[in-house]
Design an enzyme around this catalytic site. Structure first.
Site, PDB file in Angstrom:
ATOM      1  N   GLY A 222       0.843  -1.109   0.046  1.00 37.27           N
ATOM      2  CA  GLY A 222       0.014  -0.076  -0.085  1.00 37.27           C
ATOM      3  C   GLY A 222       0.767   1.245   0.100  1.00 37.27           C
ATOM      4  O   GLY A 222       2.044   1.043   0.396  1.00 37.27           O
TER       5      GLY A 222
ATOM      6  N   GLY B  10       0.782   5.626   0.918  1.00 33.82           N
ATOM      7  CA  GLY B  10       0.073   6.668   1.840  1.00 33.82           C
ATOM      8  C   GLY B  10       0.856   7.989   1.339  1.00 33.82           C
ATOM      9  O   GLY B  10       1.662   8.153   0.606  1.00 33.82           O
TER      10      GLY B  10
ATOM     11  N   GLY C 285       4.229   7.605   3.141  1.00 36.27           N
ATOM     12  CA  GLY C 285       5.265   6.684   2.814  1.00 36.27           C
ATOM     13  C   GLY C 285       4.475   5.439   2.369  1.00 36.27           C
ATOM     14  O   GLY C 285       3.395   5.278   1.701  1.00 36.27           O
TER      15      GLY C 285
ATOM     16  N   LYS D 170       6.623  -0.858   6.968  1.00 36.93           N
ATOM     17  CA  LYS D 170       6.106   0.356   6.708  1.00 36.93           C
ATOM     18  C   LYS D 170       7.129   1.643   6.800  1.00 36.93           C
ATOM     19  O   LYS D 170       8.152   1.523   7.691  1.00 36.93           O
ATOM     20  CB  LYS D 170       5.196   0.867   7.944  1.00 36.93           C
ATOM     21  CG  LYS D 170       4.530   2.088   7.875  1.00 36.93           C
ATOM     22  CD  LYS D 170       3.439   2.165   8.947  1.00 36.93           C
ATOM     23  CE  LYS D 170       2.726   3.794   8.802  1.00 36.93           C
ATOM     24  NZ  LYS D 170       1.800   3.696   9.817  1.00 36.93           N
TER      25      LYS D 170
ATOM     26  N   ASP E 178      -7.733   6.940  15.717  1.00 38.01           N
ATOM     27  CA  ASP E 178      -8.177   6.695  14.148  1.00 38.01           C
ATOM     28  C   ASP E 178      -8.714   5.292  13.925  1.00 38.01           C
ATOM     29  O   ASP E 178      -8.298   4.461  13.093  1.00 38.01           O
ATOM     30  CB  ASP E 178      -6.898   6.839  13.458  1.00 38.01           C
ATOM     31  CG  ASP E 178      -7.262   7.066  11.951  1.00 38.01           C
ATOM     32  OD1 ASP E 178      -8.383   7.581  11.643  1.00 38.01           O
ATOM     33  OD2 ASP E 178      -6.258   7.207  11.145  1.00 38.01           O
TER      34      ASP E 178
END
Length: 320
Positions: free
Chosen positions: A50, A52, A55, A72, A167
């Protein structure tokens, strides 16, 4: 003492050949070299999971043992970016729970902060809900109950350490592996909480904040609009009960496959969240789940139930 030729030949036959010795030494040296690898050299990149704004997340294989992990990477473009990333590391180190993504390693490479953590092969909850929407098929209640029990357990662990996730949303909740066919987790072989098929993992603590005091005054606004609690919309201080509102929104979404609060514009959405009115869940949904959503989507934070209380209620229900 004399040694017979037969005994001597047997002893000599047990001595490894020069070729075998070289192979053993090369293997040992390779293992030592792999063990000595640190930082980005310790991982072999497989694919992009993925991307974002800050990053990317990569699927990597750890060279020492072949374990698949999620790596990540966070671009450190400012002191704020560094603060957010270091905050995630600090929080992940402090958490140890079967339904929270496990922190493995961290390092800096090429001005990027890299965080290695559990790889959740089943994707995220958003993907699962999108598949259900596409098929116009709601999740079975036993599955919804199981998911909420797992998330309540994770949040109770987080909140006990005076941490607010801030979140909670479907895209930050991951499926540990493909669903188990008959209840047991495909990873552990143990029954999933509540008899469900999915083992959930709460992740992405990048915007979480450890509360500095029992007054629980944390005032930074963040999160996905659909899940924002009314106190955040009003610019008021908030505490762990903000996570419970977001859990209530998610519970409604799991049941109805839609958000309780929507709007054509962000101001309209905010006003509807503050107003607190939403379409009631259908009567076909059990009274227990409807009551749970009601107790979580309370406008006043002090009237919302806690994650720990949700667990106690769940335990009492299972005893009857």
């Amino acid at each position: 003492m004399e040694i017979g030729n037969g005994v001597l030949m047997m002893a000599l036959s047990n001595i490894p050949s020069r070729t075998t010795i070289k192979k053993i030494m090369a293997s040992a040296q390779g293992a030592d070299a792999a063990a000595a690898l640190t930082g980005v050299d310790a991982y072999e990149r497989q694919e992009v999971l993925g991307r974002g704004t800050m990053g990317c997340v990569f699927l990597v294989r750890r060279r020492t043992d072949g374990l698949l992990l999620a790596l990540k990477t966070v671009v450190i473009a400012s002191s704020k970016d560094r603060e957010l990333a270091l905050n995630e590391i600090h929080i992940l180190r402090a958490l140890d729970h079967p339904h929270i993504v496990r922190f493995v390693d961290s390092f800096v490479a090429d001005e990027e902060l890299c965080i290695a953590m559990d790889y959740c092969a089943g994707g995220d909850l958003t993907e699962l809900l999108n598949r259900q929407r596409a098929a116009s098929k709601r999740l079975p209640e036993v599955e919804v109950r199981s998911m909420l029990a797992q998330l309540s357990s994770a949040l109770a662990h987080v909140h006990a350490r005076r941490i607010v996730h801030r979140d909670i949303k479907s895209s930050n909740i991951f499926l540990r592996a493909a669903p188990a066919a008959g209840g047991p987790s495909a990873v552990t072989g143990m029954p999933v909480s509540g008899g469900g098929r999915h083992h959930l993992m709460l992740g992405d603590f990048g915007v979480a904040k450890a509360l500095e005091s029992t007054k629980a005054m944390a005032c930074t606004q963040c999160g996905t609009p659909y899940y924002l609690p009314p106190e955040v919309c009003n610019g008021a201080p908030y505490d762990v009960k903000a996570d419970l509102w977001s859990l209530g929104v998610l519970a409604y979404e799991l049941i109805a496959l839609r958000y309780p609060f929507t709007g054509q514009t962000l101001p309209q959405l905010i006003m509807r969240i503050i107003g607190g009115k939403y379409t009631p869940l259908p009567s076909s949904v059990s009274g227990e789940l409807r009551l749970l959503v009601t107790t979580l989507l309370q406008q006043r934070p002090q009237f919302r139930t806690s994650a720990e209380a949700l667990l106690l209620v769940r335990a009492a229900d299972e005893c009857h």
